[in-house]
Design an enzyme around this catalytic site. Sequence first.
Site, PDB file in Angstrom:
ATOM      1  N   SER A 270       0.836  -1.198   0.000  1.00 40.73           N
ATOM      2  CA  SER A 270       0.000   0.000   0.000  1.00 40.73           C
ATOM      3  C   SER A 270       0.870   1.247   0.000  1.00 40.73           C
ATOM      4  O   SER A 270       1.719   1.420  -0.877  1.00 40.73           O
ATOM      5  CB  SER A 270      -0.941  -0.054   1.207  1.00 40.73           C
ATOM      6  N   ASP A 333      -8.770  -4.417  -6.176  1.00 35.64           N
ATOM      7  CA  ASP A 333      -8.275  -3.539  -5.120  1.00 35.64           C
ATOM      8  C   ASP A 333      -8.292  -2.092  -5.613  1.00 35.64           C
ATOM      9  O   ASP A 333      -7.510  -1.718  -6.483  1.00 35.64           O
ATOM     10  CB  ASP A 333      -6.853  -3.961  -4.746  1.00 35.64           C
ATOM     11  N   HIS A 384      -7.576  -5.714  -0.223  1.00 37.06           N
ATOM     12  CA  HIS A 384      -6.341  -4.946  -0.032  1.00 37.06           C
ATOM     13  C   HIS A 384      -5.468  -5.541   1.072  1.00 37.06           C
ATOM     14  O   HIS A 384      -4.445  -4.970   1.431  1.00 37.06           O
ATOM     15  CB  HIS A 384      -6.677  -3.488   0.303  1.00 37.06           C
TER      16      HIS A 384
END
Length: 442
Positions: A270, A333, A384
């Site tokens: 991320s 995602d 995610h």
Amino acid sequence: MASSISTSNPSLLSHQLRLTQPQQCPFGQLRVTQKKVSSSRQSVLTASVVAPVVETKTRNKARSCLARVWREIQGSDNWEDLVQPLNPLLRDEIIRYGEFVTACYKAFDLEPSSKRYLNCKYGKKNMLREVGMDGCGYEVTKYIYATPDISIPTQSGTCCSRWIGYVAVSSDEEVKRLGRRDIVVTFRGTVTNPEWIANLMSSLTPARLDPHNPRPDVKVESGFLNLYTSDDSTCKFNHGSCREQLLSELSRIINEYKDEELSITVAGHSMGSSLALLLAYDIAELGLNRNGSNHEIPITVYSFGGPRVGNSSFKERCEELGVKVLRIVNVNDPITKLPGVFLNENFRNLGGRFELPWSCSCYAHVGVELALDFFKMRDPSCVHDLETYISLLRCPKRVQVQKDGPDFLSMAREFLSAQKIDTWPWHNAAKNVGDLVESLRT
């Protein structure tokens, strides 16, 4: 088979590596297809689940080849011919580096009453053991702290800097298996609300990381750059910005092992994958990986669920510098579609042969993309989740692949609507954001 592998011929190497691939494994394997995107040099690999199989001794033989072919596994040829099907050596390395990133989450202290709040729970010598990675063959040498614009009030005052990741170096024994001394830098993803705010500014700004050649056309997302370069002089754990800490430690390690074969591997999830790419670019732009010689230390980025980081000029400069990036993403995602939902590499090429006047403001992904496809209606957040990513690669069991079905945003909205939670304050906001992203996405 392992003793006969040669690295002099890439196509021969690919053929030999495929011969060492397992025919079976406990829960199944990934079928990966590759297609070239006409608008860029980026490759897209789509993984799906095939029938369950059983692991054989061939897999262990393949692993023993790593010391001979580590450069190819690290992307020296942009993973050409190692992804169809996905080579077991590459898959194992993706999982291994993903576990280093997972350690960041396990060790991060989110208990407000703790003295180590927003820092690592453990000391450097014990951290990997405490998170279940004892015997991984690496030693942590430094913890890294970063400073977003927005501070967090704590019981002891206002805390701005927080633990973001660590640097580790492979042991002498691990060097024998890897074929080189590996320097690993890993970053966790966004956890606190201020980090989300600080890192979704979605405005491009010149990186200007090389003081001798600022390259104003090379632009990156301002929130990520701010997190990478900001300094908090009040933090008792660190001295200098995230960038200064990293460059200092990497310079020290490279100098210590200057007579050895080295590699620099940067991994993140991320927001952490954005820092990983910024660091890799920074190292290459400054020439830190050349260490005063013509021999370049290879730099590889393993990005898990990462957003776009910079514009097309940033992407092109990374390629010029030889920074190798493997992006592991879930097609469902939404974070991987940000920033630049509208202005991105696809929109930039709508003009065909002609450069559009605003093309320098378009975001662009860097590197080769390994695209997974999974979604759970009962747990939309899994799209995610790093551990879900790794689990699919390790044991792709009961993962639903819906190539032609509804996309994540549609399914998420349907899930929320069915929960009878209209009184929740975030419910309408979540639906509205989903509608906005869906209306703008490409």
